[in-house]
Design a protein around this motif. Structure first.
Motif, PDB file in Angstrom:
ATOM      1  N   LYS A   1       0.835  -1.209   0.000  1.00 15.85           N
ATOM      2  CA  LYS A   1       0.000   0.000   0.000  1.00 15.85           C
ATOM      3  C   LYS A   1       0.869   1.259   0.000  1.00 15.85           C
ATOM      4  O   LYS A   1       0.621   2.200  -0.770  1.00 15.85           O
ATOM      5  CB  LYS A   1      -0.913  -0.003   1.234  1.00 15.85           C
ATOM      6  N   ASN A   2       1.886   1.274   0.862  1.00 13.83           N
ATOM      7  CA  ASN A   2       2.754   2.443   0.979  1.00 13.83           C
ATOM      8  C   ASN A   2       3.757   2.543  -0.169  1.00 13.83           C
ATOM      9  O   ASN A   2       4.380   3.589  -0.357  1.00 13.83           O
ATOM     10  CB  ASN A   2       3.514   2.418   2.313  1.00 13.83           C
ATOM     11  N   GLY A   3       3.905   1.446  -0.913  1.00 16.13           N
ATOM     12  CA  GLY A   3       4.846   1.440  -2.040  1.00 16.13           C
ATOM     13  C   GLY A   3       4.279   2.069  -3.301  1.00 16.13           C
ATOM     14  O   GLY A   3       4.979   2.157  -4.316  1.00 16.13           O
ATOM     15  N   GLY A   4       3.019   2.514  -3.245  1.00 14.96           N
ATOM     16  CA  GLY A   4       2.424   3.199  -4.385  1.00 14.96           C
ATOM     17  C   GLY A   4       2.173   2.315  -5.588  1.00 14.96           C
ATOM     18  O   GLY A   4       2.258   2.773  -6.729  1.00 14.96           O
ATOM     19  N   ILE A   5       1.832   1.059  -5.338  1.00 14.84           N
ATOM     20  CA  ILE A   5       1.689   0.118  -6.453  1.00 14.84           C
ATOM     21  C   ILE A   5       0.569   0.517  -7.411  1.00 14.84           C
ATOM     22  O   ILE A   5       0.687   0.335  -8.630  1.00 14.84           O
ATOM     23  CB  ILE A   5       1.480  -1.326  -5.935  1.00 14.84           C
ATOM     24  N   LEU A   6      -0.519   1.079  -6.911  1.00 13.50           N
ATOM     25  CA  LEU A   6      -1.641   1.443  -7.785  1.00 13.50           C
ATOM     26  C   LEU A   6      -1.248   2.566  -8.743  1.00 13.50           C
ATOM     27  O   LEU A   6      -1.591   2.528  -9.935  1.00 13.50           O
ATOM     28  CB  LEU A   6      -2.859   1.845  -6.958  1.00 13.50           C
ATOM     29  N   ASP A   7      -0.534   3.559  -8.235  1.00 18.49           N
ATOM     30  CA  ASP A   7      -0.060   4.642  -9.106  1.00 18.49           C
ATOM     31  C   ASP A   7       0.918   4.111 -10.143  1.00 18.49           C
ATOM     32  O   ASP A   7       0.894   4.522 -11.314  1.00 18.49           O
ATOM     33  CB  ASP A   7       0.622   5.741  -8.277  1.00 18.49           C
TER      34      ASP A   7
ATOM     35  N   LYS B   1      -9.226   0.150  -9.867  1.00 18.19           N
ATOM     36  CA  LYS B   1     -10.029  -0.287  -8.722  1.00 18.19           C
ATOM     37  C   LYS B   1     -10.062  -1.807  -8.669  1.00 18.19           C
ATOM     38  O   LYS B   1      -9.958  -2.417  -7.593  1.00 18.19           O
ATOM     39  CB  LYS B   1     -11.453   0.261  -8.847  1.00 18.19           C
ATOM     40  N   SER B   2     -10.171  -2.431  -9.829  1.00 14.81           N
ATOM     41  CA  SER B   2     -10.157  -3.887  -9.907  1.00 14.81           C
ATOM     42  C   SER B   2      -8.806  -4.439  -9.459  1.00 14.81           C
ATOM     43  O   SER B   2      -8.730  -5.457  -8.761  1.00 14.81           O
ATOM     44  CB  SER B   2     -10.454  -4.327 -11.343  1.00 14.81           C
ATOM     45  N   VAL B   3      -7.726  -3.749  -9.841  1.00  9.86           N
ATOM     46  CA  VAL B   3      -6.379  -4.149  -9.410  1.00  9.86           C
ATOM     47  C   VAL B   3      -6.269  -4.088  -7.895  1.00  9.86           C
ATOM     48  O   VAL B   3      -5.768  -5.012  -7.243  1.00  9.86           O
ATOM     49  CB  VAL B   3      -5.300  -3.236 -10.054  1.00  9.86           C
ATOM     50  N   GLU B   4      -6.755  -2.992  -7.315  1.00 14.97           N
ATOM     51  CA  GLU B   4      -6.719  -2.819  -5.860  1.00 14.97           C
ATOM     52  C   GLU B   4      -7.468  -3.946  -5.153  1.00 14.97           C
ATOM     53  O   GLU B   4      -6.975  -4.525  -4.171  1.00 14.97           O
ATOM     54  CB  GLU B   4      -7.332  -1.473  -5.483  1.00 14.97           C
ATOM     55  N   GLU B   5      -8.657  -4.268  -5.655  1.00 18.29           N
ATOM     56  CA  GLU B   5      -9.483  -5.308  -5.033  1.00 18.29           C
ATOM     57  C   GLU B   5      -8.835  -6.680  -5.142  1.00 18.29           C
ATOM     58  O   GLU B   5      -8.876  -7.474  -4.187  1.00 18.29           O
ATOM     59  CB  GLU B   5     -10.870  -5.313  -5.678  1.00 18.29           C
TER      60      GLU B   5
ATOM     61  N   THR C   1      -5.967 -11.207  -2.694  1.00 11.58           N
ATOM     62  CA  THR C   1      -4.824 -12.126  -2.687  1.00 11.58           C
ATOM     63  C   THR C   1      -4.123 -12.128  -1.337  1.00 11.58           C
ATOM     64  O   THR C   1      -3.812 -13.185  -0.784  1.00 11.58           O
ATOM     65  CB  THR C   1      -3.819 -11.736  -3.793  1.00 11.58           C
ATOM     66  N   LEU C   2      -3.875 -10.938  -0.780  1.00 14.09           N
ATOM     67  CA  LEU C   2      -3.166 -10.846   0.494  1.00 14.09           C
ATOM     68  C   LEU C   2      -4.047 -11.306   1.662  1.00 14.09           C
ATOM     69  O   LEU C   2      -3.547 -11.905   2.623  1.00 14.09           O
ATOM     70  CB  LEU C   2      -2.675  -9.424   0.717  1.00 14.09           C
ATOM     71  N   THR C   3      -5.346 -11.045   1.575  1.00 16.32           N
ATOM     72  CA  THR C   3      -6.272 -11.533   2.598  1.00 16.32           C
ATOM     73  C   THR C   3      -6.290 -13.058   2.604  1.00 16.32           C
ATOM     74  O   THR C   3      -6.285 -13.693   3.670  1.00 16.32           O
ATOM     75  CB  THR C   3      -7.697 -10.995   2.361  1.00 16.32           C
ATOM     76  N   ASN C   4      -6.292 -13.657   1.414  1.00 21.35           N
ATOM     77  CA  ASN C   4      -6.244 -15.118   1.311  1.00 21.35           C
ATOM     78  C   ASN C   4      -4.943 -15.671   1.871  1.00 21.35           C
ATOM     79  O   ASN C   4      -4.916 -16.761   2.458  1.00 21.35           O
ATOM     80  CB  ASN C   4      -6.411 -15.550  -0.147  1.00 21.35           C
ATOM     81  N   GLN C   5      -3.841 -14.913   1.705  1.00 21.79           N
ATOM     82  CA  GLN C   5      -2.567 -15.338   2.262  1.00 21.79           C
ATOM     83  C   GLN C   5      -2.595 -15.332   3.788  1.00 21.79           C
ATOM     84  O   GLN C   5      -2.062 -16.238   4.432  1.00 21.79           O
ATOM     85  CB  GLN C   5      -1.439 -14.425   1.762  1.00 21.79           C
ATOM     86  N   ILE C   6      -3.223 -14.313   4.365  1.00 20.88           N
ATOM     87  CA  ILE C   6      -3.347 -14.245   5.825  1.00 20.88           C
ATOM     88  C   ILE C   6      -4.099 -15.473   6.329  1.00 20.88           C
ATOM     89  O   ILE C   6      -3.699 -16.119   7.307  1.00 20.88           O
ATOM     90  CB  ILE C   6      -4.062 -12.943   6.260  1.00 20.88           C
ATOM     91  N   LYS C   7      -5.190 -15.813   5.663  1.00 18.64           N
ATOM     92  CA  LYS C   7      -5.994 -16.979   6.048  1.00 18.64           C
ATOM     93  C   LYS C   7      -5.188 -18.267   5.896  1.00 18.64           C
ATOM     94  O   LYS C   7      -5.279 -19.172   6.737  1.00 18.64           O
ATOM     95  CB  LYS C   7      -7.263 -17.051   5.200  1.00 18.64           C
TER      96      LYS C   7
END
Length: 241
Positions: free
Chosen positions: A105-111, A147-151, A156-162
């Motif tokens: 998030k802080n790495g500015g991946i979306l931009d 927005k689709s990229v963000e979601e 993906t990361l939420t699934n990794q946490i699980k």
């Protein structure tokens, strides 16, 4: 001699740390790369509703094959490094998936993805690889794609946490079985650990838990399911990671 041993241990730890860093970054690049690829597919379908499936595939391939696929690797790498610095992980490894979420998030991946998409669309338009009207539609609907990229990245990361939590649960189940000397429960937990360990991002404390369990499990199994192992054998099992 003691000083030499300390230096050797530090060198070994540094080597292991570098290896873990490479494993983590390769895993993240692969997982996030797949998420972005999927998001581009979803996003293009949303902004190009009048095109049939085959036409959308052609547009997507034109984008991917003309710089986007290669560029996204650099984008993810840049986001990881920028994000690590932003949250204070200068040279170390990620200790959990939440740190990865924060770094990405802080790495500015979306931009960065947005800029890369702009560049690639302009390139394929100027080369007449895709129609100018299509490139305009993509540009106008770019916010929807991002927005689709963000979601997809978040999913993906939420699934990794699980997935990590699941492996930790299996490790706990093995320890419970070990304390009760229940080889059946241990065997079930051990198989679940083995089956799921490669599906999660390499996190040092999880790897260490799993390797210790693997060593102890095999030691007991090879000893005819005999739980009478020496303290020295147990310590050795914990060290051989």
């Amino acid at each position: 001699m003691e000083g030499v041993e300390i230096e050797n241990n530090i060198e070994i730890q540094n080597t292991l740390g570098d290896k873990l860093k490479d494993l983590q970054e390769n895993f993240i690049k692969s997982d996030i790369g797949k998420a972005i690829n999927s998001a581009i597919d979803i996003g293009l379908k949303a902004v190009l509703p009048d095109l049939i499936e085959d036409q959308i595939i052609d547009v997507k391939n034109a984008i991917l094959e003309n710089g986007f696929s290669e560029g996204i690797k650099e984008v993810i790498n840049s986001a990881i490094n920028t994000g690590k610095s932003a949250i204070g992980i200068i040279t170390g490894n990620f200790e959990n998936v939440s740190q990865i979420q924060l770094a990405i998030k802080n790495g500015g991946i979306l931009d960065k993805v947005s800029n890369l998409l702009d560049y690639t669309i302009d390139f394929v338009k100027d080369k007449n690889i895709i129609d100018k009207n299509i490139s305009s539609l993509i540009k106008n609907g770019k916010n929807s794609i991002i927005k689709s990229v963000e979601e997809k990245i978040e999913e993906t990361l939420t699934n990794q946490i699980k997935a990590v939590e699941k492996v930790e649960k299996y490790c706990s189940n093995w320890n419970i079985g070990y304390a009760a000397q229940d080889i059946t429960a241990m065997e079930k937990a051990y198989k679940n650990i083995k089956n799921n360990l490669e599906k999660i991002i390499p996190i040092e404390n999880i790897i260490n838990k799993a390797r210790t369990i693997e060593n102890l499990h095999n030691l007991i199994k090879n000893n005819g399911n005999n739980f009478n192992i020496s303290e020295e054998e147990q310590l050795l099992a914990e060290k051989l990671k």
